[in-house]
Design a protein around this motif. Structure first.
Motif, short mmCIF file in Angstrom:
data_model
loop_
_atom_site.label_atom_id
_atom_site.label_comp_id
_atom_site.label_asym_id
_atom_site.label_seq_id
_atom_site.Cartn_x
_atom_site.Cartn_y
_atom_site.Cartn_z
N LYS A 72 -17.29 -7.99 -9.50
CA LYS A 72 -18.15 -9.04 -8.94
C LYS A 72 -17.78 -9.38 -7.50
CE LYS A 72 -18.99 -11.05 -13.46
NZ LYS A 72 -18.87 -12.22 -14.32
N CYS A 73 -17.10 -8.47 -6.84
CA CYS A 73 -16.64 -8.70 -5.46
C CYS A 73 -17.43 -7.83 -4.49
CB CYS A 73 -15.16 -8.35 -5.34
SG CYS A 73 -14.09 -9.24 -6.47
N THR A 74 -17.39 -8.21 -3.24
CA THR A 74 -18.01 -7.42 -2.18
C THR A 74 -16.94 -6.59 -1.50
OG1 THR A 74 -19.62 -9.18 -1.79
CG2 THR A 74 -19.35 -7.55 -0.05
N LYS A 75 -17.17 -5.28 -1.46
CA LYS A 75 -16.21 -4.41 -0.79
C LYS A 75 -16.39 -4.52 0.72
CE LYS A 75 -14.50 0.27 -0.37
NZ LYS A 75 -14.65 1.67 -0.75
N LEU A 76 -15.29 -4.82 1.41
CA LEU A 76 -15.34 -4.96 2.87
C LEU A 76 -14.89 -3.71 3.59
CD1 LEU A 76 -13.85 -8.56 3.24
CD2 LEU A 76 -16.26 -7.87 3.11
N GLY A 77 -14.08 -2.91 2.93
CA GLY A 77 -13.55 -1.72 3.58
C GLY A 77 -12.30 -1.23 2.88
N ALA A 91 -6.09 -6.97 4.86
CA ALA A 91 -7.22 -7.59 4.17
C ALA A 91 -7.54 -8.95 4.77
CB ALA A 91 -6.92 -7.73 2.67
N PHE A 92 -6.52 -9.73 5.02
CA PHE A 92 -6.75 -11.06 5.60
C PHE A 92 -7.40 -10.94 6.98
CE2 PHE A 92 -5.46 -14.88 7.93
CZ PHE A 92 -6.00 -15.85 7.10
N GLU A 93 -6.95 -9.98 7.78
CA GLU A 93 -7.54 -9.76 9.11
C GLU A 93 -9.01 -9.38 9.02
OE1 GLU A 93 -5.13 -6.85 11.11
OE2 GLU A 93 -3.38 -8.16 11.16
N ILE A 135 -7.10 -7.12 -2.79
CA ILE A 135 -6.85 -5.70 -2.53
C ILE A 135 -6.69 -4.98 -3.86
CG2 ILE A 135 -5.84 -5.96 -0.23
CD1 ILE A 135 -3.05 -5.71 -1.60
N GLN A 136 -7.01 -3.69 -3.81
CA GLN A 136 -6.84 -2.84 -4.98
C GLN A 136 -6.33 -1.49 -4.50
OE1 GLN A 136 -10.50 -1.97 -7.02
NE2 GLN A 136 -9.45 -1.37 -8.88
N PHE A 168 -5.59 1.30 0.16
CA PHE A 168 -6.07 0.16 -0.61
C PHE A 168 -7.52 -0.12 -0.25
CE2 PHE A 168 -1.53 -0.42 -0.38
CZ PHE A 168 -1.17 -1.06 -1.56
N GLU A 169 -8.30 -0.58 -1.24
CA GLU A 169 -9.66 -1.07 -1.01
C GLU A 169 -9.54 -2.57 -0.75
OE1 GLU A 169 -12.16 1.08 -0.83
OE2 GLU A 169 -10.80 2.69 -1.40
N ILE A 170 -10.38 -3.09 0.14
CA ILE A 170 -10.36 -4.50 0.49
C ILE A 170 -11.67 -5.13 0.02
CG2 ILE A 170 -10.29 -6.15 2.40
CD1 ILE A 170 -8.66 -4.03 3.95
#
Length: 119
Positions: free
Chosen positions: A55-60, A92-94, A100-101, A113-115
């Motif tokens: 249920k999350c949006t992948k940012l990168g 990820a925070f930046e 993260i995964q 890692f996926e963010i």
């Protein structure tokens, strides 16, 4: 041949003192292999690692790396993992992420890692 000249016995250097020096150098290198060299950036302590990202949006993604060996000694796997996670949380925070995964295993001190941004 150079090492023989370097450790050549002399009245000033007994075998026991050379053993002490070599042991001290080895212990120093091993102690470095267990040290963490990565700092948590302010705010990144809020980033969590989770496999529940449906249920999350992948940012990168991010690919992070640390030294796998120091002075020829393998670094502690748990310390390396902690450092890689810290670096991924910082990244990820930046990027505005909060989760993260890991997407790869650690290979030679490198991990991806996926963010994600989760609610």
């Amino acid at each position: 041949m150079f090492t023989k000249a370097l450790f050549k016995k002399s009245p000033q250097h007994s075998t026991s003192s050379l053993n002490l020096i070599m042991t001290s150098v080895a212990l120093f290198c091993l102690s470095l292999s267990a040290c963490s060299f990565v700092d948590t950036q302010p705010g990144s302590e809020l980033v969590v690692m989770s496999s529940q990202t449906e249920k999350c949006t992948k940012l990168g993604s991010t690919k992070v790396s640390v030294l796998g060996t120091i002075a020829g000694f393998d670094r502690d796997k748990e310390v390396m993992s902690d450092e890689l996670i810290t670096m991924a949380r910082n990244a990820a925070f930046e990027q505005g992420g909060n989760t993260i995964q890991p997407s790869t295993e650690i290979v030679d001190g490198v991990q991806s890692f996926e963010i994600f941004r989760c609610r």
